[in-house]
Design an enzyme around this catalytic site. Structure first.
Site, PDB file in Angstrom:
ATOM      1  CB  CYS A   1      -0.915  -0.016   1.221  1.00 32.26           C
ATOM      2  SG  CYS A   1      -1.828   1.519   1.398  1.00 32.26           S
TER       3      CYS A   1
ATOM      4  CB  CYS B   1       0.905   1.348   4.383  1.00 34.76           C
ATOM      5  SG  CYS B   1      -0.733   0.975   5.070  1.00 34.76           S
TER       6      CYS B   1
ATOM      7  CG  HIS C   1      -4.312  -0.697   5.029  1.00 35.62           C
ATOM      8  ND1 HIS C   1      -3.818  -0.038   3.928  1.00 35.62           N
ATOM      9  CD2 HIS C   1      -5.210  -1.599   4.560  1.00 35.62           C
ATOM     10  CE1 HIS C   1      -4.382  -0.530   2.834  1.00 35.62           C
ATOM     11  NE2 HIS C   1      -5.236  -1.483   3.200  1.00 35.62           N
TER      12      HIS C   1
ATOM     13  CG  ASP D   1      -3.012  14.368  -4.836  1.00 34.36           C
ATOM     14  OD1 ASP D   1      -3.974  13.673  -4.485  1.00 34.36           O
ATOM     15  OD2 ASP D   1      -2.337  14.126  -5.869  1.00 34.36           O
TER      16      ASP D   1
ATOM     17  CG  HIS E   1      -7.353   8.704  -0.199  1.00 32.78           C
ATOM     18  ND1 HIS E   1      -7.390   7.363  -0.509  1.00 32.78           N
ATOM     19  CD2 HIS E   1      -7.653   9.353  -1.350  1.00 32.78           C
ATOM     20  CE1 HIS E   1      -7.690   7.204  -1.780  1.00 32.78           C
ATOM     21  NE2 HIS E   1      -7.867   8.402  -2.327  1.00 32.78           N
TER      22      HIS E   1
HETATM   23  P1  5GP Z   1      -7.985   8.642  -5.418  1.00 34.36           P
HETATM   24  O1  5GP Z   1      -7.890   8.695  -6.909  1.00 34.36           O
HETATM   25  O2  5GP Z   1      -7.787   7.236  -4.901  1.00 34.36           O
HETATM   26  O3  5GP Z   1      -9.203   9.295  -4.835  1.00 34.36           O
HETATM   27  O4  5GP Z   1      -6.797   9.520  -4.875  1.00 34.36           O
HETATM   28  C1  5GP Z   1      -5.484   9.086  -4.818  1.00 34.36           C
HETATM   29  C2  5GP Z   1      -4.636  10.313  -4.856  1.00 34.36           C
HETATM   30  O5  5GP Z   1      -3.352   9.960  -4.399  1.00 34.36           O
HETATM   31  C3  5GP Z   1      -4.474  10.923  -6.235  1.00 34.36           C
HETATM   32  O6  5GP Z   1      -4.971  12.247  -6.236  1.00 34.36           O
HETATM   33  C4  5GP Z   1      -2.978  10.850  -6.497  1.00 34.36           C
HETATM   34  O7  5GP Z   1      -2.467  11.980  -7.159  1.00 34.36           O
HETATM   35  C5  5GP Z   1      -2.408  10.718  -5.103  1.00 34.36           C
HETATM   36  N1  5GP Z   1      -1.156   9.984  -5.016  1.00 34.36           N
HETATM   37  C6  5GP Z   1      -0.894   8.758  -5.576  1.00 34.36           C
HETATM   38  N2  5GP Z   1       0.358   8.385  -5.264  1.00 34.36           N
HETATM   39  C7  5GP Z   1       0.886   9.364  -4.493  1.00 34.36           C
HETATM   40  C8  5GP Z   1       2.159   9.531  -3.864  1.00 34.36           C
HETATM   41  O8  5GP Z   1       3.063   8.703  -3.942  1.00 34.36           O
HETATM   42  N3  5GP Z   1       2.346  10.670  -3.155  1.00 34.36           N
HETATM   43  C9  5GP Z   1       1.368  11.617  -3.029  1.00 34.36           C
HETATM   44  N4  5GP Z   1       1.662  12.708  -2.317  1.00 34.36           N
HETATM   45  N5  5GP Z   1       0.162  11.484  -3.618  1.00 34.36           N
HETATM   46  C10 5GP Z   1      -0.080  10.376  -4.329  1.00 34.36           C
HETATM   47 ZN    ZN Z   2      -2.406   1.387   3.569  1.00 34.06          ZN
END
Ligand code: 5GP
Ligand code: ZN
Length: 114
Positions: A4, A7, A46, A30, A100
């Site tokens: 994850c 995590c 988690h 983000d 999140h």
């Molecule tokens: P979801 O699409 O699941 O609602 O949001 C996941 C978010 O996590 C996305 O907006 C993506 O840009 C962000 N994200 C994915 N990987 C990383 C990372 O390694 N670091 C950070 N800071 N954000 C991440």
């Molecule tokens: Zn996790």
């Protein structure tokens, strides 16, 4: 959870730009911001999604929303307003399976979302 990504951010394996941290909650910028302010607020425990909240862990939502309240004031978006989003499942376009909440602010946001 070994694979994850959030995590790994919590345990320091992957760096992040930290915005807020307490015993149970971490918030960071983000990596791919969709607004001038785009912060992710996550439980350190988690939990995969909103659907995995239950009587044993639901108190984390109080901690998360307390954090969101503090972060919004700290970042100065409390006056103009902002959006809190928890994408869930396939239709919700959830791409990371660790609960999140997105805080989006710093500009006027459209509704309905795409
Ligand atoms: P979801 O699409 O699941 O609602 O949001 C996941 C978010 O996590 C996305 O907006 C993506 O840009 C962000 N994200 C994915 N990987 C990383 C990372 O390694 N670091 C950070 N800071 N954000 C991440
Ligand atoms: Zn996790």
């Amino acid at each position: 959870m070994p694979n994850c990504i959030f995590c790994k951010i919590i345990n320091g394996e992957i760096p992040c730009s930290k915005v807020y941290e307490d015993e149970k909650v971490l918030a960071f910028n983000d990596i791919n911001p969709e607004a001038p302010i785009h912060v992710l607020v996550i439980p350190k425990q988690h939990i995969e999604s909103v659907l995995d909240l239950n009587q044993d862990n639901i108190s984390i939502t109080v901690d998360i929303f307390n954090a969101i309240n503090k972060i919004a004031k700290e970042l100065g978006i409390d006056k103009d307003g902002f959006r809190v989003v928890a994408n869930t499942g396939v239709n919700g376009n959830q791409t990371v399976a660790h609960l999140h909440y997105h805080i989006l602010g710093g500009r006027s946001l459209q509704w309905p979302p795409g």
